[in-house]
Design an enzyme around this catalytic site. Structure first.
Site, mmCIF file in Angstrom:
data_model
loop_
_atom_site.group_PDB
_atom_site.id
_atom_site.type_symbol
_atom_site.label_atom_id
_atom_site.label_comp_id
_atom_site.label_asym_id
_atom_site.label_seq_id
_atom_site.Cartn_x
_atom_site.Cartn_y
_atom_site.Cartn_z
ATOM 1 N N ASP A 212 0.858 -1.184 0.000
ATOM 2 C CA ASP A 212 0.000 0.000 0.000
ATOM 3 C C ASP A 212 0.892 1.232 0.000
ATOM 4 O OD1 ASP A 212 -2.300 1.608 0.080
ATOM 5 O OD2 ASP A 212 -2.316 1.660 2.262
ATOM 6 N N TYR B 73 -1.149 8.177 -2.795
ATOM 7 C CA TYR B 73 -1.099 8.053 -4.246
ATOM 8 C C TYR B 73 -2.262 8.757 -4.938
ATOM 9 C CZ TYR B 73 2.497 4.325 -4.252
ATOM 10 O OH TYR B 73 3.652 3.603 -4.142
ATOM 11 N N CYS C 261 -4.406 -1.363 -2.004
ATOM 12 C CA CYS C 261 -4.529 0.068 -2.278
ATOM 13 C C CYS C 261 -5.442 0.214 -3.485
ATOM 14 C CB CYS C 261 -3.143 0.649 -2.572
ATOM 15 S SG CYS C 261 -3.157 2.350 -3.173
ATOM 16 N N CYS D 232 -11.110 3.120 -0.372
ATOM 17 C CA CYS D 232 -9.698 3.373 -0.033
ATOM 18 C C CYS D 232 -9.467 2.637 1.274
ATOM 19 C CB CYS D 232 -9.430 4.868 0.131
ATOM 20 S SG CYS D 232 -7.780 5.251 0.799
#
Length: 283
Positions: free
Chosen positions: A7, A39, A70, A206
């Site tokens: 992640d 990210y 992720c 998420c």
């Protein structure tokens, strides 16, 4: 040999925690790319390269399978890496390795259908439309992966996504519960306003958000079901291992935690979620 979990930060620990519970004898190595987290606001090419680097690091540590815990990496980079990079890397490495993601298991859980299933298009409209809300990073929202893939399988489900630009960073840095609640409530109100009502179900798109699932539950109408990515991912990995027994995942129950960021103990929010103090090694 081990299972790798990757992640951008600590959010993937929500998935990792469930995988450890499900496979207590397997060896696990967790890698957090905290030097580059989050990210969600990065360009697509950058996400692909960072994800590839994380996978290479875990394969070098002996992992046979890497789970991208992720949503941003799985939405933006997974298919590209599987199709254009992994075949050559397997030949170079001289052993079978693979990368899995959390988006496919989440869509299977949301639709109640296997990934291979695609609905036949019908002229008539569905009699009743269920509204599914997705809370995610801007990059995952931009990919429209949940809208596209769920629509292929269930024409009676309408998907509305709400980008939450700062929420992963807030969780990653351990801000207070009051500030997190204000942020979550703002996004729930924004999504409900666009839909015209609250969603019937919600995906926390998420893995950071799973850490504050109780705050989402408090902000949504009472009883709104949340589709839980850790459980869906554990179910999917269980099925995958049955189909691919040649991927050896160890058997000593080893646990290692690596970070590209500052090594050492994690903040109290992570410790509370994990249930014990957690220290990261340098990656």
């Amino acid at each position: 040999m081990a299972i790798g979990v990757f992640d951008s930060g600590v959010g993937g620990l929500t998935v990792h925690h469930r995988l450890v519970d499900r496979f207590p004898k397997a060896d696990f190595i967790y890698l957090a790319d905290q030097a580059n987290a989050p990210y969600g606001g990065r360009p697509g090419e950058e996400i692909v390269e960072l994800t590839k680097a994380g996978c290479v690091r875990l394969f070098e540590e002996g992992c046979d399978v890497v789970v991208l815990a992720c949503n941003t990496a799985a939405s933006v980079a997974l298919r590209r890496l599987q199709q254009t990079w992994l075949p050559g890397y397997r030949r170079e490495l001289g052993r079978p390795v693979n990368i899995l993601g959390i988006v496919v298991p989440t869509i299977e859980a949301a639709t109640g259908l296997p990934w291979e299933h695609e609905a036949q298009w019908r002229e008539e409209k569905a009699e009743k439309l269920e509204i599914l809300g997705v809370f995610s990073t801007p990059a995952t929202t931009k990919s429209r992966v949940y809208e596209i893939e769920i629509d292929k399988r269930r024409q009676d489900v309408a998907v509305f996504s709400e980008p939450c630009p700062d929420l992963a960073r807030m969780i990653e840095t351990g801000v207070g519960a009051v500030e997190l609640a204000i942020g979550v409530e703002k996004h729930v109100r924004a999504l409900s306003s666009r839909i015209g009502r609250a969603p019937d179900r919600a995906i926390l798109g998420c893995t950071h958000y799973e850490i504050v699932a109780d705050i989402f539950e408090a902000a949504l109408p009472p009883g709104t079901p949340l589709i839980r990515q850790p459980e869906a991912t554990a179910d999917a990995l269980d099925r995958y291992r049955e189909r691919h027994p040649h991927y050896f995942v160890g058997g000593s129950g080893k646990r290692r935690f690596l970070t590209t960021g500052k090594p050492g103990a994690q903040h109290s929010l992570v410790e509370t979620f994990w249930g014990a103090p957690l220290t990261f090694e340098p990656a």
